[in-house]
Design a protein around this motif. Structure first.
Motif, mmCIF file in Angstrom:
data_model
loop_
_atom_site.group_PDB
_atom_site.id
_atom_site.type_symbol
_atom_site.label_atom_id
_atom_site.label_comp_id
_atom_site.label_asym_id
_atom_site.label_seq_id
_atom_site.Cartn_x
_atom_site.Cartn_y
_atom_site.Cartn_z
ATOM 1 N N ILE A 246 50.191 58.621 70.069
ATOM 2 C CA ILE A 246 50.238 57.911 71.346
ATOM 3 C C ILE A 246 48.807 57.606 71.761
ATOM 4 O O ILE A 246 48.004 58.522 71.966
ATOM 5 C CB ILE A 246 50.934 58.748 72.440
ATOM 6 C CG1 ILE A 246 52.272 59.291 71.925
ATOM 7 C CG2 ILE A 246 51.130 57.926 73.700
ATOM 8 C CD1 ILE A 246 53.279 58.228 71.572
ATOM 9 N N LEU A 247 48.477 56.329 71.871
ATOM 10 C CA LEU A 247 47.113 55.911 72.189
ATOM 11 C C LEU A 247 47.095 55.051 73.448
ATOM 12 O O LEU A 247 48.104 54.422 73.795
ATOM 13 C CB LEU A 247 46.513 55.113 71.034
ATOM 14 C CG LEU A 247 46.337 55.846 69.698
ATOM 15 C CD1 LEU A 247 46.015 54.853 68.594
ATOM 16 C CD2 LEU A 247 45.242 56.883 69.801
ATOM 17 N N GLY A 248 45.955 55.007 74.105
ATOM 18 C CA GLY A 248 45.829 54.169 75.290
ATOM 19 C C GLY A 248 44.715 54.633 76.208
ATOM 20 O O GLY A 248 44.023 55.610 75.933
ATOM 21 N N HIS A 249 44.565 53.918 77.305
ATOM 22 C CA HIS A 249 43.504 54.204 78.266
ATOM 23 C C HIS A 249 43.855 55.434 79.107
ATOM 24 O O HIS A 249 45.028 55.802 79.251
ATOM 25 C CB HIS A 249 43.295 52.985 79.175
ATOM 26 C CG HIS A 249 42.076 53.067 80.040
ATOM 27 N ND1 HIS A 249 40.796 52.940 79.541
ATOM 28 C CD2 HIS A 249 41.939 53.270 81.371
ATOM 29 C CE1 HIS A 249 39.932 53.058 80.523
ATOM 30 N NE2 HIS A 249 40.589 53.265 81.636
ATOM 31 N N VAL A 250 42.819 56.050 79.676
ATOM 32 C CA VAL A 250 43.017 57.220 80.531
ATOM 33 C C VAL A 250 43.928 56.873 81.712
ATOM 34 O O VAL A 250 43.838 55.786 82.302
ATOM 35 C CB VAL A 250 41.651 57.762 81.031
ATOM 36 C CG1 VAL A 250 40.924 56.743 81.885
ATOM 37 C CG2 VAL A 250 41.823 59.064 81.800
ATOM 38 N N ASP A 251 44.853 57.775 82.009
ATOM 39 C CA ASP A 251 45.744 57.660 83.167
ATOM 40 C C ASP A 251 46.740 56.504 83.050
ATOM 41 O O ASP A 251 47.273 56.042 84.055
ATOM 42 C CB ASP A 251 44.927 57.511 84.466
ATOM 43 C CG ASP A 251 45.761 57.867 85.701
ATOM 44 O OD1 ASP A 251 46.629 58.736 85.582
ATOM 45 O OD2 ASP A 251 45.547 57.259 86.764
ATOM 46 N N HIS A 252 47.010 56.055 81.835
ATOM 47 C CA HIS A 252 48.033 55.020 81.665
ATOM 48 C C HIS A 252 49.404 55.614 81.366
ATOM 49 O O HIS A 252 50.356 54.863 81.175
ATOM 50 C CB HIS A 252 47.619 54.029 80.579
ATOM 51 C CG HIS A 252 46.727 52.943 81.098
ATOM 52 N ND1 HIS A 252 46.542 51.735 80.460
ATOM 53 C CD2 HIS A 252 45.956 52.890 82.217
ATOM 54 C CE1 HIS A 252 45.712 50.979 81.158
ATOM 55 N NE2 HIS A 252 45.331 51.671 82.212
ATOM 56 N N GLY A 253 49.488 56.969 81.325
ATOM 57 C CA GLY A 253 50.798 57.618 81.263
ATOM 58 C C GLY A 253 51.236 58.102 79.903
ATOM 59 O O GLY A 253 52.433 58.317 79.682
ATOM 60 N N LYS A 254 50.309 58.339 78.972
ATOM 61 C CA LYS A 254 50.691 58.794 77.635
ATOM 62 C C LYS A 254 51.367 60.159 77.677
ATOM 63 O O LYS A 254 52.449 60.350 77.119
ATOM 64 C CB LYS A 254 49.451 58.856 76.739
ATOM 65 C CG LYS A 254 48.729 57.531 76.605
ATOM 66 C CD LYS A 254 47.490 57.636 75.732
ATOM 67 C CE LYS A 254 46.477 58.618 76.276
ATOM 68 N NZ LYS A 254 45.948 58.215 77.606
ATOM 69 N N THR A 255 50.720 61.115 78.333
ATOM 70 C CA THR A 255 51.271 62.469 78.387
ATOM 71 C C THR A 255 52.533 62.513 79.234
ATOM 72 O O THR A 255 53.485 63.239 78.914
ATOM 73 C CB THR A 255 50.212 63.446 78.938
ATOM 74 O OG1 THR A 255 49.030 63.347 78.140
ATOM 75 C CG2 THR A 255 50.720 64.872 78.902
ATOM 76 N N THR A 256 52.581 61.739 80.313
ATOM 77 C CA THR A 256 53.786 61.694 81.156
ATOM 78 C C THR A 256 54.971 61.156 80.362
ATOM 79 O O THR A 256 56.111 61.633 80.511
ATOM 80 C CB THR A 256 53.539 60.808 82.387
ATOM 81 O OG1 THR A 256 52.385 61.283 83.074
ATOM 82 C CG2 THR A 256 54.741 60.851 83.332
ATOM 83 N N LEU A 257 54.721 60.196 79.493
ATOM 84 C CA LEU A 257 55.772 59.652 78.629
ATOM 85 C C LEU A 257 56.355 60.744 77.746
ATOM 86 O O LEU A 257 57.581 60.925 77.664
ATOM 87 C CB LEU A 257 55.181 58.523 77.772
ATOM 88 C CG LEU A 257 55.931 58.101 76.509
ATOM 89 C CD1 LEU A 257 57.309 57.586 76.855
ATOM 90 C CD2 LEU A 257 55.137 57.079 75.731
ATOM 91 N N LEU A 258 55.496 61.509 77.090
ATOM 92 C CA LEU A 258 55.978 62.568 76.212
ATOM 93 C C LEU A 258 56.587 63.714 77.008
ATOM 94 O O LEU A 258 57.526 64.376 76.543
ATOM 95 C CB LEU A 258 54.837 63.070 75.330
ATOM 96 C CG LEU A 258 54.321 62.037 74.315
ATOM 97 C CD1 LEU A 258 53.169 62.605 73.510
ATOM 98 C CD2 LEU A 258 55.433 61.584 73.393
ATOM 99 N N ASP A 259 56.069 63.970 78.194
ATOM 100 C CA ASP A 259 56.672 64.987 79.065
ATOM 101 C C ASP A 259 58.127 64.658 79.356
ATOM 102 O O ASP A 259 59.001 65.542 79.340
ATOM 103 C CB ASP A 259 55.894 65.093 80.388
ATOM 104 C CG ASP A 259 54.657 65.963 80.278
ATOM 105 O OD1 ASP A 259 54.522 66.656 79.246
ATOM 106 O OD2 ASP A 259 53.839 65.952 81.197
ATOM 107 N N TYR A 260 58.390 63.394 79.653
ATOM 108 C CA TYR A 260 59.763 62.998 79.983
ATOM 109 C C TYR A 260 60.676 63.188 78.770
ATOM 110 O O TYR A 260 61.783 63.710 78.888
ATOM 111 C CB TYR A 260 59.824 61.546 80.441
ATOM 112 C CG TYR A 260 61.171 61.169 81.032
ATOM 113 C CD1 TYR A 260 61.381 61.244 82.409
ATOM 114 C CD2 TYR A 260 62.231 60.769 80.212
ATOM 115 C CE1 TYR A 260 62.613 60.930 82.948
ATOM 116 C CE2 TYR A 260 63.470 60.454 80.750
ATOM 117 C CZ TYR A 260 63.648 60.531 82.115
ATOM 118 O OH TYR A 260 64.879 60.231 82.651
#
Length: 442
Positions: free
Chosen positions: A11-25
């Motif tokens: 999972i790649l992307g800019h800071v605070d664009h929701g990468k970890t939140t996506l995987l959390d869900y």
């Protein structure tokens, strides 16, 4: 024999664009809320629905960690916030994907926000060579909300489709190849490493005491594509190194860079090797790292800092009460941080700009003799003025002193101009010899 293995997805992307939140869900966890500053600061890896996910940090300091994640993965998900659009680390992530040559899809996150503009994001991406299917390209794109779960089932279906079209393979009975994602020195458990098995099977034995899966459960073996934490290593392996059946992980070498004209000496301690690498790569050259490593601050660190006049800087680590007390007694500054960009900013602020001396004059020592108990330097002024009130530096040695007595002939004088010869007594006394140059400065 080669067999299909679970795909590894980064999972790649800019800071605070929701990468970890996506995987959390997807995982029904809440890692993002526990991260300092709400920013992922380490590579995290786990398996879900037959897919191995790697969550990488988005902050610019973690370039190497993002690059490492993309090189290990089979597929990538580029997360772009619908309200923010393409940002610096988005562009960087696109370059990583392009260099690794892996298939990927775009997840346009935060599409439920009022300011969301997915169409604008798709258009922006074309400027960087990413053309989504909707615009006639070959890159799948889907609007999602990592907060509400909107579009996530479709996202998983797309990943499964990509894997079915390009099934990754490995040989579970073949030679072991496990890539080190993270490593650290735990005060209780000793050297630890988080690895992903790329080929073969990693088993307990040959010095490996335990294997923990992404849920923290003990397992006896790890098959290809399995992320696992390894306990029982003799040394802390280097991040990015490969563990094999017949290889002993190399010791993580302390990082040390020699700065050009360093203005600040530090001793750097972090929790993980990846964080250490990221911080070192982000610090300016004016900061000289005398010693670095993973694990908590030690008494040896304090002793080194005392003798070298260094600061101790720590990231996500602790100083025991005894070490903290020793640092206090020895007047060694200790700076502990939990957010990487704050550590970088605050450490840079510690840099003391050198004071530029105002040179008043220069003279050569042309004779030396003793008068009473004083060691007298016979000098000739070559430029400027030598004032009795000025500080004096011996150029050859760098030693600094003051003028206790200044005479021209037999007369006491307050200054000597260019071309004038004079005798001077320095206090405190400093070593000098005929031929030395001295500088008078304020």
């Amino acid at each position: 024999m080669l067999q299909n293995r679970p795909p590894v997805v980064v999972i790649l992307g800019h800071v605070d664009h929701g990468k970890t939140t996506l995987l959390d869900y997807l995982r029904k966890s809440n890692v993002a809320a526990r991260e300092a500053g709400g920013i992922t600061q380490h590579i995290r890896s786990f398996q879900l629905n037959g897919i191995t996910f790697i969550d990488t940090p988005g902050h610019e300091a973690f370039v190497a960690m993002r690059s490492r994640g993309s090189k290990i993965a089979d597929f990538a998900v580029l997360v772009v916030a619908a309200d923010d659009g393409v940002m610096p680390q988005t562009k960087q992530s696109i370059e990583f994907i392009r260099q690794s040559g892996i298939p990927f899809l775009v997840a346009i996150n935060k599409s439920d926000l009022p300011a969301a503009d997915p169409d604008k994001v798709k258009t922006q991406l074309t400027e960087y060579g990413v053309v989504v299917e909707e615009l006639g390209g070959d890159v799948p794109a889907i609007a999602i909300s990592a907060k509400t779960g909107r579009g996530l089932p479709e996202l998983l279906e797309l990943l499964e489709l990509l894997a079915s079209m390009n099934p990754p393979q490995a040989d579970p009975t073949g030679s072991l190849e496990a890539i080190v994602l993270e490593s650290r020195l735990d005060p209780q458990k000793g050297p630890l490493a988080t690895v992903i098995v790329k080929n073969g099977t990693l088993k307990i034995g040959h010095g490996i005491r335990a294997l923990l899966n992404s849920d923290g459960q003990n397992i006896t073996e790890a098959l290809p594509s399995t992320p696992v934490e390894v306990l029982g290593l003799k040394t802390v392996p280097e991040v990015g190194s490969v563990l094999g059946a017949n290889t002993v992980p190399s010791t993580q070498q302390p990082y040390s860079h020699k700065a050009i004209e360093p203005l600040l000496n530090i001793i750097l301690r972090t929790d993980f090797a990846g964080s250490l690498e990221a911080i070192i790569n982000s610090l300016p050259k004016e900061i000289n790292i005398l010693h670095s490593g993973t694990g908590n601050i030690t008494e040896s660190d304090v002793d080194l800092a005392k003798t070298s006049g260094a600061h101790i800087v720590g990231f996500n680590i602790k100083a025991t009460s005894s070490v903290a007390k020793l640092a206090e007694v020895e007047k060694v500054p200790v700076h502990l941080h939990k957010i990487i960009y704050q550590l970088i900013d605050e450490t840079v602020k510690l840099i003391t700009k050198p004071v530029v001396d105002k040179v008043l004059g220069q003279a050569d020592i042309i004779a030396e003799f003793s008068m009473n108990s004083d060691h007298v330097a016979g000098c000739r002024v070559t430029s400027g003025v030598i004032n009795k009130s000025a500080k004096i530096r011996i150029v050859r040695t760098g030693l600094v002193s003051k003028i206790k007595s200044l005479k021209s002939g037999k007369s006491d004088v307050l200054s000597a101009k260019s071309g004038v010869e004079f005798g001077a007594v320095f206090s405190p006394s400093v070593d000098f010899k005929i031929g030395d140059a001295i500088i008078a400065f304020e």
